[in-house]
Design an enzyme around this catalytic site. Sequence first.
Site, PDB file in Angstrom:
ATOM      1  CE  LYS A 113      -5.957  13.482   5.076  1.00  0.00           C
ATOM      2  NZ  LYS A 113      -5.904  13.350   3.708  1.00  0.00           N
ATOM      3  CE  LYS A 195      -1.461   8.071   6.193  1.00  0.00           C
ATOM      4  NZ  LYS A 195      -3.167   7.117   5.509  1.00  0.00           N
ATOM      5  CE  LYS A 198      -3.408   8.353  -2.325  1.00  0.00           C
ATOM      6  NZ  LYS A 198      -4.238   8.444  -1.031  1.00  0.00           N
TER       7      LYS A 198
HETATM    8  N1  AQP Z   1       1.140   3.498   5.050  1.00  0.00           N
HETATM    9  C1  AQP Z   1       0.296   3.046   4.905  1.00  0.00           C
HETATM   10  N2  AQP Z   1       0.433   1.682   5.575  1.00  0.00           N
HETATM   11  C2  AQP Z   1      -0.817   0.910   5.110  1.00  0.00           C
HETATM   12  N3  AQP Z   1      -2.623   1.229   5.094  1.00  0.00           N
HETATM   13  C3  AQP Z   1      -2.684   2.541   4.203  1.00  0.00           C
HETATM   14  N4  AQP Z   1      -3.235   3.321   3.321  1.00  0.00           N
HETATM   15  C4  AQP Z   1      -2.649   4.673   3.647  1.00  0.00           C
HETATM   16  N5  AQP Z   1      -1.413   4.742   3.920  1.00  0.00           N
HETATM   17  C5  AQP Z   1      -0.725   3.458   4.266  1.00  0.00           C
HETATM   18  C6  AQP Z   1      -4.566   2.836   3.042  1.00  0.00           C
HETATM   19  O1  AQP Z   1      -4.607   2.582   1.616  1.00  0.00           O
HETATM   20  C7  AQP Z   1      -6.061   2.935   1.517  1.00  0.00           C
HETATM   21  C8  AQP Z   1      -6.327   4.580   0.637  1.00  0.00           C
HETATM   22  O2  AQP Z   1      -5.848   5.037   1.128  1.00  0.00           O
HETATM   23  P1  AQP Z   1      -6.512   6.808   1.301  1.00  0.00           P
HETATM   24  O3  AQP Z   1      -6.728   6.751  -0.112  1.00  0.00           O
HETATM   25  O4  AQP Z   1      -7.912   7.171   1.625  1.00  0.00           O
HETATM   26  O5  AQP Z   1      -5.534   7.632   1.544  1.00  0.00           O
HETATM   27  P2  AQP Z   1      -4.155   8.083   1.651  1.00  0.00           P
HETATM   28  O6  AQP Z   1      -3.453   7.271   1.039  1.00  0.00           O
HETATM   29  O7  AQP Z   1      -3.790   7.042   3.917  1.00  0.00           O
HETATM   30  O8  AQP Z   1      -4.086   9.215   2.192  1.00  0.00           O
HETATM   31  P3  AQP Z   1      -3.421  10.558   3.561  1.00  0.00           P
HETATM   32  O9  AQP Z   1      -2.003  10.551   3.628  1.00  0.00           O
HETATM   33  O10 AQP Z   1      -4.309   9.871   4.175  1.00  0.00           O
HETATM   34  O11 AQP Z   1      -4.008  11.385   2.220  1.00  0.00           O
HETATM   35  P4  AQP Z   1      -3.557  12.494   1.040  1.00  0.00           P
HETATM   36  O12 AQP Z   1      -4.689  11.247   0.586  1.00  0.00           O
HETATM   37  O13 AQP Z   1      -3.927  13.481   1.084  1.00  0.00           O
HETATM   38  O14 AQP Z   1      -2.059  11.894   0.629  1.00  0.00           O
HETATM   39  C9  AQP Z   1      -6.865   2.907   2.828  1.00  0.00           C
HETATM   40  O15 AQP Z   1      -7.301   1.926   2.355  1.00  0.00           O
HETATM   41  C10 AQP Z   1      -5.491   3.384   4.365  1.00  0.00           C
HETATM   42  O16 AQP Z   1      -5.704   3.046   4.960  1.00  0.00           O
END
Ligand code: AQP
Length: 331
Positions: A113, A195, A198
């Site tokens: 990040k 991965k 969002k």
């Molecule tokens: N691709 C994925 N595959 C499996 N599990 C996932 N998770 C997220 N992406 C995958 C799981 O969803 C839960 C919540 O995630 P989060 O809101 O902490 O964050 P995120 O979706 O993973 O968001 P990013 O991409 O890191 O950052 P932003 O929100 O800024 O886009 C967690 O249990 C995560 O493991």
Amino acid sequence: MDKKIVYSAVQPSGNLTIGNYLGAIRNWVKMQSEYECFYAIANMHAITVKQEPAELRRRTLELAALYLACGLDPENCALYVQSQIPQHAELTWTLNTIAYVGELSRMTQFKDKSQKHAENINMGLMDYPVLMAADILLYQAQYVPVGADQKQHVEIARDLAIRFNNRFGETFTVPEPLILKGGAKICSLQEPTKKMSKSDENPNASVYLTDGKDDVLRKFRRAVTDSDNEIRVSDEKPGVSNLINIYCAFRGCTTEEAEREFAGKGYGDLKLAVGETVADVISPIQQEQKKILADKTYLAEVLKAGAEKAYKAARRTLSKVYRKVGFYQGE
Ligand code: AQP
């Protein structure tokens, strides 16, 4: 016997993807009857990257409605908004004093990040795992159902719990990550070694839970694969493996079953089948979410009841922590 406690959360930082659903929320639903569950909307985590305030507020309610639409039952679990429970921030401060800058700066998510938001490497971004540890430890959670990307953060929560217990005496339950096979790491459709996220800038890389059927089919049609046209799971075939993985996670079948089903077929068949399977599951969720969002009073009641339950549990732990560290709490 008392039920074991489960804690997890998702940030309202964008439209949720099928990765969030498979890696987290779907498993939460399965756990709610067997465990005492606390499921939060992690808006305090979300502001570690820039958010538009009105959008953050709107997404918070949308996420609450989505939790319900996915099958979380407010009678069976506490659904609440993180910032409504002040103990999350309070425990974070205390845990900050036993968390080392070195260990936090080594976290993969912090490094990723920091690169992605080079203009805004704030303290909150670095402190994210300590806030997450506070989230988990406040509820004395035994299990934390998350996707594979969050394993490192649950490990820090474990380290901090053990460190605190060793220094001040038994206070926290030491939590364990619960990473279920299958949907633990859903990858980007455009860069299948990364991965699915969002906040990906390429909208074709992620399938959102809000996507209509046409968009879902189109995104899968355009998914990156390879040129050998063999439908099998292999480290050398990340794109095809990801599609099979998504198909199996939604269908509840094994990779071997999927490989047999698609033997002799082409990538076009696989992409269509995955797209249709995903659209069939997410479309009723979307309709349900819309219905719930239309009833703001009900939604507010659910979040209020969830916050009351969470507050009680969080206050109990924080007061114990304050006693252990020697904070004056009145006579
Ligand atoms: N691709 C994925 N595959 C499996 N599990 C996932 N998770 C997220 N992406 C995958 C799981 O969803 C839960 C919540 O995630 P989060 O809101 O902490 O964050 P995120 O979706 O993973 O968001 P990013 O991409 O890191 O950052 P932003 O929100 O800024 O886009 C967690 O249990 C995560 O493991």
